[in-house]
Design an enzyme around this catalytic site. Structure first.
Site, PDB file in Angstrom:
ATOM      1  N   CYS A  81       0.836  -1.202   0.000  1.00  9.47           N
ATOM      2  CA  CYS A  81       0.000   0.000   0.000  1.00  9.47           C
ATOM      3  C   CYS A  81       0.871   1.253   0.000  1.00  9.47           C
ATOM      4  CB  CYS A  81      -0.909  -0.011   1.226  1.00  9.47           C
ATOM      5  SG  CYS A  81      -2.119   1.321   1.157  1.00  9.47           S
ATOM      6  N   CYS A  85      -2.222   4.187   7.028  1.00  6.11           N
ATOM      7  CA  CYS A  85      -3.276   4.332   8.045  1.00  6.11           C
ATOM      8  C   CYS A  85      -2.834   3.606   9.323  1.00  6.11           C
ATOM      9  CB  CYS A  85      -4.594   3.759   7.548  1.00  6.11           C
ATOM     10  SG  CYS A  85      -5.067   4.402   5.923  1.00  6.11           S
ATOM     11  N   CYS A  88      -4.575   0.239  10.286  1.00 10.86           N
ATOM     12  CA  CYS A  88      -4.789  -0.754   9.213  1.00 10.86           C
ATOM     13  C   CYS A  88      -4.676  -2.204   9.713  1.00 10.86           C
ATOM     14  CB  CYS A  88      -3.782  -0.532   8.087  1.00 10.86           C
ATOM     15  SG  CYS A  88      -4.066  -1.680   6.718  1.00 10.86           S
TER      16      CYS A  88
HETATM   17  C1  LIG Z   1      -7.638  -2.994   4.450  1.00 10.36           C
HETATM   18  S1  LIG Z   1      -8.429  -1.823   3.416  1.00 10.36           S
HETATM   19  C2  LIG Z   1      -7.820  -2.227   1.809  1.00 10.36           C
HETATM   20  C3  LIG Z   1      -8.353  -1.394   0.701  1.00 10.36           C
HETATM   21  C4  LIG Z   1      -7.830   0.022   0.573  1.00 10.36           C
HETATM   22  N1  LIG Z   1      -6.474   0.129   0.813  1.00 10.36           N
HETATM   23  C5  LIG Z   1      -8.638   0.962   1.459  1.00 10.36           C
HETATM   24  O1  LIG Z   1      -8.100   1.465   2.428  1.00 10.36           O
HETATM   25  O2  LIG Z   1      -9.798   1.151   1.139  1.00 10.36           O
HETATM   26  C6  LIG Z   1     -10.125  -2.400   3.355  1.00 10.36           C
HETATM   27  C7  LIG Z   1     -11.075  -1.656   4.269  1.00 10.36           C
HETATM   28  O3  LIG Z   1     -10.774  -1.978   5.607  1.00 10.36           O
HETATM   29  C8  LIG Z   1     -10.867  -0.810   6.379  1.00 10.36           C
HETATM   30  N2  LIG Z   1     -10.052  -0.976   7.586  1.00 10.36           N
HETATM   31  C9  LIG Z   1      -8.723  -0.990   7.659  1.00 10.36           C
HETATM   32  N3  LIG Z   1      -8.308  -1.164   8.930  1.00 10.36           N
HETATM   33  C10 LIG Z   1      -9.417  -1.262   9.690  1.00 10.36           C
HETATM   34  C11 LIG Z   1      -9.650  -1.465  11.080  1.00 10.36           C
HETATM   35  N4  LIG Z   1      -8.664  -1.587  11.956  1.00 10.36           N
HETATM   36  N5  LIG Z   1     -10.924  -1.538  11.505  1.00 10.36           N
HETATM   37  C12 LIG Z   1     -11.976  -1.428  10.622  1.00 10.36           C
HETATM   38  N6  LIG Z   1     -11.801  -1.262   9.307  1.00 10.36           N
HETATM   39  C13 LIG Z   1     -10.543  -1.161   8.835  1.00 10.36           C
HETATM   40  C14 LIG Z   1     -10.368   0.261   5.432  1.00 10.36           C
HETATM   41  O4  LIG Z   1     -10.730   1.569   5.830  1.00 10.36           O
HETATM   42  C15 LIG Z   1     -11.003  -0.150   4.137  1.00 10.36           C
HETATM   43  O5  LIG Z   1     -12.299   0.409   4.025  1.00 10.36           O
HETATM   44  S1  SF4 Z   2      -6.435   0.879   5.258  1.00 11.15           S
HETATM   45 FE1  SF4 Z   2      -4.463  -0.162   5.013  1.00 11.15          FE
HETATM   46  S2  SF4 Z   2      -4.482  -0.915   2.978  1.00 11.15           S
HETATM   47 FE2  SF4 Z   2      -6.071   0.666   3.058  1.00 11.15          FE
HETATM   48  S3  SF4 Z   2      -5.084   2.594   2.534  1.00 11.15           S
HETATM   49 FE3  SF4 Z   2      -4.890   2.422   4.696  1.00 11.15          FE
HETATM   50  S4  SF4 Z   2      -2.902   1.466   5.007  1.00 11.15           S
HETATM   51 FE4  SF4 Z   2      -3.485   1.086   2.914  1.00 11.15          FE
END
Ligand SMILES: C[S@@+](CC[C@H](N)C(=O)[O-])C[C@H]1O[C@@H](n2cnc3c(N)ncnc32)[C@H](O)[C@@H]1O
Ligand code: SF4
Length: 359
Positions: A81, A85, A88
């Site tokens: 990525c 975040c 994440c």
């Molecule tokens: C892992 S991300 C991957 C896709 C993309 N990078 C994004 O951020 O949309 C998939 C979804 O999981 C959410 N997400 C990530 N970490 C999270 C957490 N700790 N608790 C709840 N949702 C989470 C993200 O905001 C996103 O909507």
């Molecule tokens: S939630 Fe994780 S995978 Fe999605 S943009 Fe943020 S750092 Fe990248």
């Protein structure tokens, strides 16, 4: 005279004997027939009722009753990525991406096992081969596998208009993640890259979705950084088909504990705080709330090796790859809670053709 009488007597005796022997044989034959008949009937009963019984026994274990159908699958085909975040829960623990032909083979297996909806996620799905790898999978799933629903969840930062031109027609839903309508808050969370504006991108993609007839969805993670925000006005302006509102979730080995690449404890909010946020946004009808309880086991997650990830223990335990053991065996180790999937509204109108949208 005596001789004639003796011969006649002997003849009669012989006739009686023969008829007796005949009778005896007849009786024996009848008994044998009855016995054989009974055996055949018993055999018939064993076969038919036994099969019925076996079917019943099998049914206790057969796919329809006990084995999960992968109706809706989330394929996190990359972990890489460009954002950072802080909360994440699917982090860059490997840089592996399955070769496209193998990925397609896996998707074909899922389709044969009953998949109706595929969602491509990551990491950031538009990062690998500048979105062409993702585009080819999207096209394959819609055009060749004829899946009713093909969707993507992305941070939106890498999407170009040329992608919509090339692949937009094959995509039903595009979900963009945005956790705040303050640029500073997005930056503080880590949902940003360099000086680029996350919000400018978001609104640009929203209008491309309109232009290229893709249903637009929004995802937000509610955490300590955005808990007091009122997003009502912006959500109304963006007018998504669904607004998924997640309570920030901790996953061992991903964003908490040893070996994790993130430390997300400082982002965690209580159930009451989450409820207060939902109450503040109760006027928004497309809002779909997902508490930690609803979220944890209600997604079928496939990782970059096409292994199902079981989150029941609060971490992501992988099954064997569907490419090695098939879907039916691997899915038994997915930890997937089908009832919770239905309860969280996992089944909805997910083909853009069925969505009565004004393009
Ligand atoms: C892992 S991300 C991957 C896709 C993309 N990078 C994004 O951020 O949309 C998939 C979804 O999981 C959410 N997400 C990530 N970490 C999270 C957490 N700790 N608790 C709840 N949702 C989470 C993200 O905001 C996103 O909507
Ligand atoms: S939630 Fe994780 S995978 Fe999605 S943009 Fe943020 S750092 Fe990248």
């Amino acid at each position: 005279m005596l001789l004639t009488t003796q011969v006649a007597f002997l003849k009669m005796l012989l006739t009686v004997c023969i008829s007796n022997v005949h009778w005896i044989f007849d009786s024996i034959l009848k008994s044998v027939r009855v016995w054989v008949g009974k055996r055949e009937q018993v055999q018939f009963q064993t076969d038919v009722i036994g099969v019925a019984k076996n079917t019943k026994n099998d049914a206790e274990r057969t796919p329809k009753e006990n084995v999960t159908t992968p109706t809706s699958v989330n394929y996190h085909f990359t972990r890489k990525c460009n954002y950072k975040c802080g909360f994440c829960f699917h982090t860059a623990k490997t840089s592996f991406v399955m070769p496209i032909e193998e990925a397609k083979r896996g998707l074909q297996l899922l389709k044969e096992a009953g998949m109706e909806k595929i969602n491509f996620s990551g990491g950031e799905p538009f990062l690998h081969e500048r979105g062409d790898f993702l585009g080819e999978m999207v096209r394959f799933c819609k055009e060749e596998l004829q899946l009713p629903s093909v969707s993507i969840v992305s941070n939106g930062s890498m999407i170009k208009e040329r992608w919509f031109k090339k692949y937009g027609e094959y995509l039903d839903i595009l979900a963009i993640s945005c956790d705040s309508f303050s640029e500073d808050t997005n930056r503080a969370i880590g949902r940003a890259q360099g000086q680029k504006s996350h919000l400018d991108n978001l609104f640009k993609i929203r209008s491309w979705c309109q232009d290229y007839k893709v249903a637009f969805k929004l995802n937000s993670v509610i955490n300590t950084f955005n808990i007091d925000e009122d997003m009502t006005e912006n959500i109304n302006q963006l007018n998504p088909v669904r607004w998924k509102v997640f309570q920030c979730l901790l996953i061992e080995g991903e964003n908490v504990g040893e070996d994790s690449l993130r430390e997300a404890e400082r982002f965690v909010i209580s159930d009451q705080q989450f409820q207060d946020f939902l109450d503040r946004h109760s006027s928004i009808t497309c809002l779909v709330p997902e508490s930690n309880e609803k979220m944890r086991d209600s997604y079928l997650i496939l990782d970059e090796y096409m292994r199902f990830l079981d989150c029941r223990e609060g971490r992501k335990d992988p099954s064997k790859s569907i490419l090695d053991v098939g879907v039916e065996e691997a899915i038994q180790f997915s930890g997937f809670d089908e009832k919770m999937f239905v309860k969280r509204g996992g089944k909805y109108v997910w083909s853009k053709a069925d969505m009565k949208l004004e393009w």
